[in-house]
Motif scaffolding. Sequence first.
Motif, short mmCIF file in Angstrom:
data_model
loop_
_atom_site.label_atom_id
_atom_site.label_comp_id
_atom_site.label_asym_id
_atom_site.label_seq_id
_atom_site.Cartn_x
_atom_site.Cartn_y
_atom_site.Cartn_z
N GLY A 483 46.07 44.64 50.14
CA GLY A 483 45.78 43.24 49.85
C GLY A 483 44.32 42.90 49.68
N SER A 484 43.44 43.90 49.76
CA SER A 484 42.00 43.61 49.71
C SER A 484 41.59 42.92 48.42
N SER A 485 42.23 43.26 47.31
CA SER A 485 41.85 42.65 46.04
C SER A 485 42.11 41.16 46.04
N LEU A 486 43.27 40.74 46.54
CA LEU A 486 43.55 39.31 46.63
C LEU A 486 42.54 38.61 47.53
N ILE A 487 42.20 39.26 48.63
CA ILE A 487 41.23 38.68 49.57
C ILE A 487 39.87 38.52 48.89
#
Length: 691
Positions: A483-487
């Motif tokens: 989920g790092s990209s969304l964050i």
Amino acid sequence: MERHYVLDNGVVESESHENRYATNFTAQHSNGTYAPEKGPCPTGLTWIRDARTSGATNGTAAAGTQTRISEEEAEYIRGRQVLTNWALQDWVSRNNLLAKGELEKIFPANATGGNETHPPIPGPRTGLAFSGGGYRSMLHGAGVYSALDNRTGTLFIKDDPLAGLLQGMDYISGLSGGAWLVASSVVKDFAPLVGEGGMNETWGLYRNLYTGNKGNEVSSLRRLEETVSFFVGIRDHVHDKEEEGFNTTLTDYWGIALGRQLFNHRNGAPNAVMSNITLNESFQNHTMPFPLILADGRRADEVIVSQNATLYEFNPFEFGSWDANQTFFYPTRYLGTEMKNGKPKDDKKCITRFDSMDYIVGTSSNFFNRAFAEQVRNANTSQVGSKLSGIEGKSSERVDRFKKQILGDTDDASQTYAPYPNPFQGYEPSRNPTAKQTMLDLVDGGTDGENIPLIPLLQPARALDFILAIDASADTATNWPNGSSLIETASRIRNNDTYAGTIHMPAVPTSAEIFIREGLNRRPTFFGCDETGGALIAYLPNNPVSYYTNFSTLTSNVTYEEQEDFYRNGRQSILTPLTPESAKPGAKGGPKLVRQEEFAKCLACAVVQRSKQRQGVEVGKECQKCFDMWCWRENNQTQSQTLGRLEYNPGLSNGSKAGYEETVGRQRAEQDIWGFFSRVTGYGDATRPGQ
């Protein structure tokens, strides 16, 4: 001809204009060369389009500032939405995905198509985004793509409940490995990725991406000669570009090697051009989603991080940025032309065919540049190099000459960039940070940590209601997304003044640990269900349902069998995902999969939610039940400070362990490649990009 602009509020403005692209296009595969061409400039062309329609002029966007897409894109989307709304209407009705009476309200018959001066339709506006991640991302994304495509061939069942959703997509975006998928689709005239003969006809992935040989080993003189021929052939194409006076870097070599696998692996001719996609039949009849490919910009004094990288977009009509300090767009067809103050420096020397698809996909993924070069340059660690060094006589002389020609000084940091003559040089210097630059240095679109290309799809001017975000990033030590990209995207929008008041991003968890603890990185999750503005995002992470698809980003070849396993796993990840409860770490009772029909109905609820809101249609009991199951809500977020760092080593969702040891072994073998890449690029484990 009328010029049409779609504004933030969906209104279409019109004004008289000359067609900016009213020139004679050559065929998509016309001259069979990589070199750009020079010719006289067209007359009466508006060279630079400012995407802003109002707001501050001091380099930052004021709240309420409107942006607009080009008149050509607006015209295309109007035609596209006539088809996508019919496709969506057919999809939801064929599968009984909406309650009785809702279909007519969401797709009113008198609104279909609209006209030239009014918003086309109130039905859903949709987009599909594919993350970076090399072959891992491309193949996982291809599995999802095929599950949504109602043309998928005999390898899989055509009547899957999600088949047809692809035909309902208005936009498709990609960066790095995701750009490989998008570019492959559009260059081949939006042909199915899986045809009647299966995926064997789709790509040439059985050949090593770095050497041109089948497999990883160069085991004979004959195969060695094939490798030398492969590289020298690439060198000849790059030399053609150099002879026309253009700077070349490793991105040129890398892009052509990549293009041979993706576009034309049978003949190797690097002649596909981005702007000539408009000549494809599927584009002219609007059956192709509008394609977008992303790259990051870098100034010499910058470090590529989320808060300062300029995001650049390539589409068939324009190249430019939506960043509010540089909302300028330029005709893609004339990239490479030397510009000054918004006009060509010499009206007799306009450049075409600089927008090679090989160069563009190489630009969006030039994370791989140094790894590619090392396969030839380092005789101690490269399989190719070690074999080349043992050849004597003329072959050895050819190798030495080739290595000097193709590599040059690869320690030069500029070799990791993709140089583009700056079309915005001298233009609006008061709010253009690149006004003094003669060249734009572009880098891999995922370098800033935003590995899913969401920013172009979140632009208010495009007014999307729904985005399906496919994430195959390698955020964890074992190459799975967390989920790092969304964050990162949420952080950019929240903290960066260039987007203040202009872009809405639904709330997402504030840490990767929350994604893992709540199992959001193992199953689909809907973000923004209860909000009324901006797009609802359905997030689909790469996860092992039937196969371990956590291949290294730097994987250089994939067998037919591995491709099939990737396809099946990608399809299953969206057709029969894990239930939210069983996706959580340590869930009791083991993995439990949702039936195809159940998740298809819930995805349909997400697709039409914003349309329901616009039409005053209630959510309904069935959709509310779906949202309660699949939507993430901020008030349920576990406090991140109470969570420690979580390791993520998932088992297969279908309960099988087949293939695990083999895949882990492959992953370990490729860690040495990552160690090399870390040394030559400066990326260590702590700063490893999510690719």
